[in-house]
Design an enzyme around this catalytic site. Structure first.
Site: not given
Length: 411
Positions: A215, A294, A310, A312-313, A346
């Site tokens: 990103n 590739k 996953p 994480i937070l 969360k």
């Protein structure tokens, strides 16, 4: 009282076209109350006459190490000893290279080597020079020495290239200097004894040996938080995805690439952390299959199957015991609504919401526009600020909540 009253600043001007901006910088520093003493390299004096700086600083301008206007002192030692800050703007690739390697062959580099004062640099050069490995290596060495940097801007350069390398505007440099002295004069280091875990930057999820999903996150917000927390006395661990930023001085850097690597690093540090600030922009999905070789182009469309990565937070929120956990919500619509949902879902103590579609708040910008939300339902909006200023206000808010105090309407 003016913000820089009583501060003696040695301003080093090295030889680049941006030297003309240093004249305005001298004026603005003087107007802010500083006593400015200017040292110019011989090359700088070919761009702007020393008399200009003499008139603006109301003091002598030093250009030659062998000229001693006051016989009772050795000029470069006297300047080095009396300086509260040595500021070099513009800092060319040449002078950066000299300082990184301990070369002292003129008035400016000799003074820098002799001073015990903090040193701050505002680099300015051609974009290709700025990104050259030798310059990057020298900047890293100076970072390790504890030198501070004011990042150059991006845009059309005097050489005709477009990119990063333009000297920060005089107003930005003065703001950074004022902020620096404000940090130095804090009555106490209010995070001393705290261990702060910060995540920053993007993650990369491999598709094959040459492609990955990522990103636009630059890491600037997380790095600013880590730097601000360290300046306030915290023991800081920075878990960072790939960025082009120099690591903050005296911060433990844990470089990672994938979501899994960041997850593992965060979980390892979590039990011994007091505050967790997760500003990294982590991939929500990752390729189900990572190809060993590739992938070759086919005739038709390509379907890439993704698995959930996953969270994480969420895992930190579930595992936390004594930790104060802060998340970030970078959104483009219904920002506060999405942030509140994430805060509850969360199990966070605070969330920083920002609309990345706003000018001055997007990924990669040097500023941010955020709103802080807490579990108690408090909501504090911050105006557009530099990311370092946002970092300090965020830390102010965290300390208030750790002390069981309500947030004010305006931080």
């Amino acid at each position: 009282m003016l913000p820089l009253t009583g501060k003696q600043i040695v301003l080093g001007v090295s030889g680049g076209i941006a030297a003309y901006k240093a004249a305005a910088l001298t004026s603005k520093l003087t107007q802010a109350g500083a006593l400015v003493r200017v040292i110019m390299t011989q090359n700088a004096a070919k761009f702007v006459q020393p008399l200009t700086f003499q008139a603006l600083s109301h003091g002598p301008v030093y250009t030659d190490i062998f000229e001693e206007p006051e016989p009772s002192v050795i000029s470069h030692i006297d300047l080095a000893d009396k300086a509260d800050l040595v500021l070099i703007a513009p800092a060319t690739a040449n002078v950066i290279g000299k300082m990184a390697n301990g070369i002292a062959d003129d008035m400016l580099t000799t003074t820098v080597l002799a001073t015990k004062a903090p040193v701050m640099l505002a680099p300015a050069m051609n974009v290709n020079m700025y990104h050259h490995p030798a310059v990057a290596q020298n900047l890293q060495k100076l970072t390790d020495f504890g030198y501070r940097f004011i990042e150059p801007g991006e845009g059309l350069l005097a050489c005709g290239w477009v990119g990063k390398g333009r000297l920060a505007e005089p107003e930005e440099i003065v703001e950074a200097v004022i902020r620096f002295f404000a940090e130095q004069t804090r009555e106490k280091q209010d995070l001393k004894g705290k261990r702060v875990l910060v995540t920053a930057g993007p993650t990369r999820e491999k598709i094959d040996p040459v492609r990955y999903i990522t990103n636009h996150a630059s890491g600037k917000m997380g790095y600013a938080i880590a730097e601000a927390a360290q300046a306030r006395g915290a023991d800081v661990v920075l878990v960072s995805g790939p960025t082009h930023l120099p690591p903050p001085a005296r911060v433990k850097l844990v470089p990672v690439e994938s979501v899994q690597e960041m997850y593992d690093a965060v979980m390892a540090e979590l039990p011994i952390s007091d505050i967790v600030i997760k500003s990294a922009a982590v991939s929500d999905y990752r390729p189900k299959v990572v190809h060993e070789h590739k992938m070759k182009k086919g005739e038709g469309p390509l379907v890439l199957e993704l698995d959930k990565a996953p969270d994480i937070l969420k895992e930190v929120g579930q595992r936390k015991e004594k930790q104060f956990v802060v998340g970030f919500a970078a959104e483009t619509q219904d920002v506060l609504q999405h942030a509140k949902g994430k805060l509850d879902r969360k199990n966070l103590d605070m969330i920083v919401a920002n609309d990345v579609s706003l000018e001055g708040a997007g990924m990669g910008s040097d500023t941010n526009i955020v709103t802080l939300l807490t579990r108690e339902g408090e909501q504090v909006a911050l105006d557009k600020l530099s990311k370092r200023e946002v970092a300090d206000k965020l830390l102010d808010a965290i300390l208030l909540k750790l002390d069981h105090q309500p947030l004010p309407e305006k931080l």
